[in-house]
Design a protein around this motif. Sequence first.
Motif, PDB file in Angstrom:
ATOM      1  N   ARG A   1       0.815  -1.212   0.000  1.00  0.00           N
ATOM      2  CA  ARG A   1       0.000   0.000   0.000  1.00  0.00           C
ATOM      3  C   ARG A   1       0.854   1.269   0.000  1.00  0.00           C
ATOM      4  O   ARG A   1       0.321   2.376  -0.131  1.00  0.00           O
ATOM      5  CB  ARG A   1      -0.934  -0.015   1.215  1.00  0.00           C
ATOM      6  CG  ARG A   1      -2.027  -1.080   1.107  1.00  0.00           C
ATOM      7  CD  ARG A   1      -2.727  -1.352   2.426  1.00  0.00           C
ATOM      8  NE  ARG A   1      -1.835  -2.033   3.373  1.00  0.00           N
ATOM      9  CZ  ARG A   1      -2.259  -2.632   4.492  1.00  0.00           C
ATOM     10  NH1 ARG A   1      -3.556  -2.638   4.783  1.00  0.00           N
ATOM     11  NH2 ARG A   1      -1.405  -3.213   5.311  1.00  0.00           N
TER      12      ARG A   1
ATOM     13  N   GLU B   1       3.229   0.917  -5.117  1.00  0.00           N
ATOM     14  CA  GLU B   1       2.140   1.050  -6.089  1.00  0.00           C
ATOM     15  C   GLU B   1       2.661   1.511  -7.445  1.00  0.00           C
ATOM     16  O   GLU B   1       2.183   1.070  -8.488  1.00  0.00           O
ATOM     17  CB  GLU B   1       1.078   2.017  -5.568  1.00  0.00           C
ATOM     18  CG  GLU B   1       0.216   1.434  -4.460  1.00  0.00           C
ATOM     19  CD  GLU B   1      -1.045   2.256  -4.230  1.00  0.00           C
ATOM     20  OE1 GLU B   1      -1.228   3.278  -4.947  1.00  0.00           O
ATOM     21  OE2 GLU B   1      -1.847   1.880  -3.353  1.00  0.00           O
TER      22      GLU B   1
ATOM     23  N   GLY C   1      -0.143  -6.652   4.427  1.00  0.00           N
ATOM     24  CA  GLY C   1       0.180  -5.880   3.238  1.00  0.00           C
ATOM     25  C   GLY C   1       1.391  -6.375   2.470  1.00  0.00           C
ATOM     26  O   GLY C   1       1.795  -5.757   1.477  1.00  0.00           O
TER      27      GLY C   1
END
Length: 740
Positions: free
Chosen positions: A80, A85, A137
């Motif tokens: 995240r 990303e 994550g």
Amino acid sequence: MERQIDLIWKIQRHPIALFVVIGCLLIFSLAGYYRLNLDVDFSDYFSPSDPRLTALNSMTDKFERHDQLWMLLETEQDWRDDSAEVQLKAFLTMLNSDSNIISIQGYNQFVLGTAKAEKILAYKTHPRLSSVLSADGRAILLQIQLDNSKLTDFATQSLWLDEVLQTIETNSQRYWQPLNVEVHLNGTHALNWQYAKVLLHDLSWFAPALLGIIFLMALLFIRQKMWILALALNNLITLLLTLGLAAWLNLTLAAISAFVPVIIVTLGLAYGSHLYFGWRTKLGGGASPNEALQYTVSVNQAPLFYSSITTIFGFSLLTLSPSPPIQSFGILVAFAVLCNYLLCLTSLIFFAQYSSASTKRLLNFDNVVQLAKYNARRPKAVIAGIVIFSVLALVSVTKLTLNDDPLSYFKSSNPFTLSSQKMAQYFSGINLQHYVVSTVEERQIDKAEISFIYKFSRYLKKQPEVVTVQHIGDWIKAAGIGQNQFRRVLSQNSVQQLGLASELAQDKQSSLITLYLQPMTAMELIAFERKVDTWLAEQSAGVKLSLPLGSNLLFAHLSVDNANNMLFSFAAALIALAILLSILKGSMIYGLIGLLLNFLPLLWVFALWQLNGGFISLGTAVVLGMMLGIIVDDTLHLMLKLPNTHISPLKAANSKLAVSADSLWQSLQQVLPVISFTTLTITCGFAIGLVSDFTPIGQLSLLSCLVVIFAWGFDVLMLPVLYLWWIVMKPKEAKAKTEI
């Protein structure tokens, strides 16, 4: 048998006609090779007519499934984070440029904002985010849909899949390796890819290993060029004809089929050796090569005939298995045994006529008879030991359980095994089970169906076997809508617009409940199914509910049915053997001895298997179905060549036909060394399977080797004792009673 022997020598007078027939059969076989289906698919293990498979395929067509190809990306940082990303978006761009990929779904839908979230309450997490993003994550899932339009450019689907997945994996690892991101592929495509790679690995090892065994046996025990040539040629012809049969009958081949050539060549070498050793023994006694050849044919033709019949019968019983590849396994080996029998008594004899009369000293097993004699001096201790160990073995065997798991068929280092472990570590695993909830009438699902889904879900979540449950109710809760609102939203939007194609059918008349289960064995899956069925039977749902659907559950039922059928096959073959020996030898005692000599080795081996933590699986169950047909061959060669009497012990006591211990040892001196060689040959041949990367073949190979060795031990150590007690001593006791 005399007519068959006469026919054998008549054929030898027309060798041209013989090889013309063989040539025509080979041409016919080769002409059908284009029909061979060499694709490797996990679903091939199931019968196309299986109602559970039909229902599973129907569910797959009705709902959008995302389990064909998953890519799991694991990293030390949090996906995240902004930097992660950015890297992920660049990676997705690279993947989308691959012409073999149609679409990518999963976590990227949340990164790119394409996940259907407009109807989700702001304070609610998307109900499917946890399915593609781990709690910490560190891991994400991407679902890749492949374009199979180029499939026609490849000879098989397996070759296409290998090229496509190899490209995807290589490019992905090249991209992520500098960033310390691990790439794992899972799903149906990844499973089939590994099955194909395992098959290629096994074949690449089996072929040279078989050649090595033939060379070793020839070097140490035969050293007759014409005999070696004939044996090798027979095996080659048998393999080609068997492959042709598989092509013309369009038989289903799978990873376990890779072991078929090993069995064919091993048995071919073992069967032909009986003729060779009979020839060499007679030659050593001063006979001419032609006289020795006639002798070995006359004494071995009947044992070869009956042993071939029993082997064919044993492997034919594999057709009772519910699994098409195992059925094909049995058909191919049975046909190969028939071919080998015919070739042994035709082409093998033709080449053997041109062998030299050399009788140079080679390795042999003559000392085995001395071992048998030493053991026979202690009959009471031998019988007592066998009885005690057999009782203990029987107790051990009763504790055997069906503990099969198709997802554990690869080694721990296999990429699919590693990816499955990662799926269980970060997500809910890959042990999925589904229920389809439908309306009783043909209408849109409504309150009754949704209420049942909630109720059923609450029950399932309480079960310790269940990791998580997914259903359409998760979306309804996240959207914060009631029953009336849901009815209106559903009627005003298509399934695609709502993003519910994986949980709601296109006609909106059925919905899918998906269970993620703990790793479970076949029996545990079936036990869980029965427990849920019991709960469902107590409910008055007012909805239509499918059977539990899932490839693992389907395989669990296959394993149970296969094990039961193989046990029946074993019992049928054992009874047939006892009856055959009783008829051929004219006494039920011979049938009983044959039954014990072939039942006890399997009993002892499976007892040891259980004591070492073994269980019944696809490979071990096949051993039950096929091994009796193999080990019975040596028993028949022994029993049919033993001194025989067709009269009762009382009459034999007063007859010149009464058998003696000396006649027993004379017969065993001719046979025991030969079956010792065949035992060594079969053990070495079957041991090749131990290098397999496919667990069922490894288990089949190990147990087969042990059974063959134990069977040899019983033939050498137990048969003389039983024969002396029941055949030789009984007439003497009867005679003593008549004299009194």
